[in-house]
Design a protein around this motif. Structure first.
Motif, PDB file in Angstrom:
ATOM      1  N   GLY A 447      -1.360   5.891  -1.857  1.00  0.00           N
ATOM      2  CA  GLY A 447      -0.585   5.221  -0.821  1.00  0.00           C
ATOM      3  C   GLY A 447      -0.417   6.086   0.405  1.00  0.00           C
ATOM      4  N   GLY A 448      -0.022   5.456   1.496  1.00  0.00           N
ATOM      5  CA  GLY A 448       0.225   6.176   2.733  1.00  0.00           C
ATOM      6  C   GLY A 448       1.117   5.367   3.646  1.00  0.00           C
ATOM      7  N   ARG A 449       1.417   5.918   4.808  1.00  0.00           N
ATOM      8  CA  ARG A 449       2.238   5.217   5.797  1.00  0.00           C
ATOM      9  C   ARG A 449       1.346   4.303   6.616  1.00  0.00           C
ATOM     10  NH1 ARG A 449       7.293   7.446   7.275  1.00  0.00           N
ATOM     11  NH2 ARG A 449       7.919   9.195   5.981  1.00  0.00           N
ATOM     12  N   ARG A 450       1.416   2.994   6.362  1.00  0.00           N
ATOM     13  CA  ARG A 450       0.626   2.016   7.116  1.00  0.00           C
ATOM     14  C   ARG A 450       1.572   0.990   7.737  1.00  0.00           C
ATOM     15  NH1 ARG A 450      -4.782   1.908   5.772  1.00  0.00           N
ATOM     16  NH2 ARG A 450      -4.973   0.720   7.714  1.00  0.00           N
ATOM     17  N   PRO A 451       1.932   1.154   8.996  1.00  0.00           N
ATOM     18  CA  PRO A 451       2.914   0.267   9.617  1.00  0.00           C
ATOM     19  C   PRO A 451       2.470  -1.192   9.706  1.00  0.00           C
ATOM     20  CG  PRO A 451       2.624   2.277  10.905  1.00  0.00           C
ATOM     21  CD  PRO A 451       1.534   2.255   9.890  1.00  0.00           C
ATOM     22  N   GLU A 452       1.168  -1.440   9.713  1.00  0.00           N
ATOM     23  CA  GLU A 452       0.731  -2.834   9.848  1.00  0.00           C
ATOM     24  C   GLU A 452      -0.463  -3.131   8.956  1.00  0.00           C
ATOM     25  OE1 GLU A 452      -1.301  -3.944  13.520  1.00  0.00           O
ATOM     26  OE2 GLU A 452      -1.454  -1.825  14.076  1.00  0.00           O
ATOM     27  N   GLY A 453      -0.571  -4.416   8.602  1.00  0.00           N
ATOM     28  CA  GLY A 453      -1.781  -4.931   7.982  1.00  0.00           C
ATOM     29  C   GLY A 453      -1.928  -4.761   6.487  1.00  0.00           C
ATOM     30  N   VAL A 454      -1.344  -3.704   5.913  1.00  0.00           N
ATOM     31  CA  VAL A 454      -1.608  -3.361   4.519  1.00  0.00           C
ATOM     32  C   VAL A 454      -0.469  -3.843   3.631  1.00  0.00           C
ATOM     33  CG1 VAL A 454      -2.051  -1.474   2.907  1.00  0.00           C
ATOM     34  CG2 VAL A 454      -2.944  -1.363   5.246  1.00  0.00           C
ATOM     35  N   PRO A 455      -0.761  -4.645   2.592  1.00  0.00           N
ATOM     36  CA  PRO A 455       0.297  -5.213   1.745  1.00  0.00           C
ATOM     37  C   PRO A 455       1.009  -4.175   0.895  1.00  0.00           C
ATOM     38  CG  PRO A 455      -1.871  -5.781   0.880  1.00  0.00           C
ATOM     39  CD  PRO A 455      -2.096  -5.117   2.203  1.00  0.00           C
ATOM     40  N   LEU A 456       2.107  -4.600   0.290  1.00  0.00           N
ATOM     41  CA  LEU A 456       2.968  -3.716  -0.489  1.00  0.00           C
ATOM     42  C   LEU A 456       2.220  -3.066  -1.644  1.00  0.00           C
ATOM     43  CD1 LEU A 456       5.840  -2.652  -1.165  1.00  0.00           C
ATOM     44  CD2 LEU A 456       6.153  -4.752  -2.515  1.00  0.00           C
ATOM     45  N   VAL A 457       1.446  -3.845  -2.391  1.00  0.00           N
ATOM     46  CA  VAL A 457       0.739  -3.283  -3.541  1.00  0.00           C
ATOM     47  C   VAL A 457      -0.561  -4.046  -3.763  1.00  0.00           C
ATOM     48  CG1 VAL A 457       2.077  -4.720  -5.169  1.00  0.00           C
ATOM     49  CG2 VAL A 457       0.909  -2.640  -5.991  1.00  0.00           C
TER      50      VAL A 457
END
Length: 635
Positions: A447-457
């Protein structure tokens, strides 16, 4: 400042060519294994210290070194707690120096990939033996003049475990002596395991400030930032670090040994050395699963490893918060993991009784705090503790400036300020955390810090797809390294700064574990706690509520029918995640914007191809093509 005073009658001497007799103020040089003696003699001759101290890791030794550092002004006690101390570094020495960290191999591409022309390779930095010889010759001869050379014997992992490895660090920093005692298992027992010439990792560290110092020493923190360099020799299992006293650069059992050198050993021996926490989750039915998870530095590994569940019936136990060594058991096929470290070296700012109460409780005794603020009553303070500290409290910031809490123009702590505390003190430390056989891993999370576009899991379709999810890992940069502006950076496997050999071979090493039918491959997942809405507000509460995602992951490990395929992997079916008590916009949290993802996968291929060139495994290219095809069908 860094001399331990001992009675003359207790001083022994060793004879070093060109130096004559060098006093040994602690320990018996002649009793050390012969190959250790040979190496130490060479390093003493190179560094020319005025005395040698062979550490034993004892409480008495720690008390003696602490007293010396307090008297010298490098440490100050925090009287509010038991045996806790604070130090402030030179402001030029506050983080890992990735741009000055090198791998040395005869063949350049044993260290770094065949990057495409025009691509600036960030997956490791290489220098030739001739180049690095000049750097070493310019720095190390005489670098410990006037200082004590400390010899630190230590084990990464439980002493004697077949999963553990041994190192010996030479340093002229007493701060490193204390910190290594917390972070590794320092003991005279180490010498017994080297009696027959067994391999050990050779670590040489110098502050680069021989006495008398040529430049003023800031905050009683000797360092030499202009000449800082960290050099790894993977073939000979050796590390040389110069000029920095900061943890990641000077505690050579951490990233240098536990990831870069150990990763190369793991490649040679067929196991994994990873930038991962290890935790266990027990559900209300009493079923326990062990999970390993990889996040870039300062992205919440420690918080997750010590999570306090917000829904009843769940128990979390911590095995480790930063590094995992994992090996498939030849008999059972299980992936078994140990935490090779003995302590936590966590980022302090943002840590509090809400975000990570167990970390706070762990560091209330026997801990060292670096570059944090101090309250007038002798306590620690950093950004994130506002609600737990009375308004108007006088704070002394890490730069020495005093101010009253409430003045929002002031900062008490460096963003990469750290606490260093023994893992055994963690209230939720697992009773198997030092099990020599390790613990069985059922799931691996990236995981990483993705402020947009990438769902929770997202769950990977299979092992190869999971390796692709890890290879395309990206995250917003943090203060753990010398990057300043926030930007989305590629950090494959959360290992971009830490792999000790060709990154393409590293990815293929992961892929190869699928070839052994005896290996019980864990499921692989990707999580993103950091997605925001159009107002830049987090869509997911995070922290203790992350247990809800872990619950879903464990149920998937048990093959519950709660996932559905998407273009990027298996997503939770609506209603399958326990959201009781939360106000969550599910559609925004789990959305897959088609244009965003098409651009993202194109950029990922461009970056991986540029960085790795022909070393990018074909299996990853195939996974990228499959994802493109799936995305083309999105509505």
């Amino acid at each position: 400042m860094e001399d331990i005073k001992v009675p003359f009658s207790e001083v022994h001497y060793i004879t070093i060519e060109k130096l004559g007799n060098v006093p040994v103020t602690k320990g018996d040089f002649q009793s050390l294994p012969s190959h250790v003696q040979t190496w130490l003699a060479q390093m003493i001759q190179l560094c020319t210290p005025h005395a040698v101290h062979i550490c034993d890791g004892s409480v008495e030794e720690a008390e003696m070194v602490t007293k010396m550092l307090v008297e010298g002004g490098q440490l100050a006690p925090l009287p509010k707690y038991e045996n806790c101390y604070i130090c402030r570094t030179d402001p030029r020495d506050v983080a890992r120096v990735e741009s000055k960290t090198f791998l040395i191999t005869k063949d350049k591409h044993e260290s770094v990939p065949h990057s495409r022309d025009g691509a600036s390779c960030v997956l490791g930095l290489w220098k030739s033996s001739d180049e690095i010889k000049k750097d070493i010759d310019d720095r190390f001869p005489g670098c410990m003049r006037g200082r004590t050379l400390y010899v630190i014997p230590y084990s990464m992992g439980p002493i004697g475990s077949s999963l553990s490895k041994i190192g010996v660090e030479i340093t002229d920093s007493a701060y490193v002596v204390l910190s290594m005692r917390v972070m590794t298992r320092v003991s005279s027992d180490i010498w017994k395991h080297l009696r027959n010439g067994e391999e050990f990792v050779r670590c040489l560290h110098s502050l680069g400030v021989p006495l008398p110092a040529a430049q003023p020493i800031v905050n009683n923190w000797p360092c030499n930032p202009e000449k800082t360099i960290i050099v790894h020799f993977p073939d000979s299992r050796k590390v040389m670090s110069f000029g920095s006293g900061y943890g990641g650069n000077s505690l050579l059992g951490k990233k240098c040994f536990a990831l870069r050198i150990a990763g190369r050993i793991a490649y040679d021996e067929g196991w994994l050395a990873e930038h991962m926490l290890i935790m266990s989750v027990t559900n209300p039915q009493g079923e326990e699963k062990f999970i390993a998870a990889a996040f870039p530095s300062a992205c919440g590994k420690t918080n997750l490893a010590m999570l306090t569940p917000t829904i009843p019936g769940y128990t979390v136990r911590c095995v480790g918060d930063d590094i995992a060594w994992m090996r498939f058991d030849k008999e059972t096929g299980e992936l078994r993991a140990i935490n090779p470290e003995a302590g936590f070296f966590g980022v302090a700012p943002g840590t509090n009784m809400k975000t990570n109460p167990n970390a706070i409780l762990t560091c209330l005794q026997n801990s060292i705090f670096t570059n944090v603020g101090e309250t007038a009553d002798g306590g620690f303070y950093w950004e994130g503790l506002e609600e737990e500290t009375p308004a108007g409290t006088e704070i002394t910031g890490w730069t020495g400036e005093k101010y009253k809490l409430g003045d929002k123009t002031k900062k008490s702590s460096h963003p990469n300020a750290r606490f260093c505390c023994p893992a055994r003190q963690c209230p939720i430390i697992h009773d198997k955390w030092e099990n020599p056989a390790g613990v069985p891993i059922s799931a691996i999370i990236f995981g990483g810090r993705r402020p947009e576009g990438v769902p929770l899991v997202v769950e990977a379709f299979n092992w190869a797809h999971g390796v692709f999810l890890a290879a395309q890992l990206k995250s917003e940069s943090t203060a753990a390294a010398e990057h300043t502006a926030k930007q989305i950076m590629h950090d494959p496997f959360a290992m971009r700064p830490f792999v000790g050999y060709n990154f393409g071979k590293y990815i293929q090493h992961w892929l190869n574990f699928e070839k052994n039918p005896n290996n019980k491959l864990p499921k692989i997942f990707h999580v993103n706690w950091f997605r925001v809405d159009e107002n830049n507000k987090f869509l997911w509460p995070g922290y203790g509520d992350n247990i809800r995602v872990l619950d879903w992951i464990i149920r998937r490990v048990n093959n519950e029918d709660i996932a559905e395929p998407s273009a990027v992997g298996l997503l939770p079916k609506k209603g399958s995640l326990n959201l009781q008590g939360l106000n969550i916009n599910w559609d925004k949290l789990m959305a897959l914007p088609k244009d965003y993802w098409i651009g993202d996968v194109d950029e990922t291929l461009q970056w991986l191809d540029g960085q790795l060139g022909d070393d990018l495994p074909q299996a990853i290219r195939e996974e990228i093509q499959k994802q493109k095809e799936r995305l083309s069908k999105l509505q």
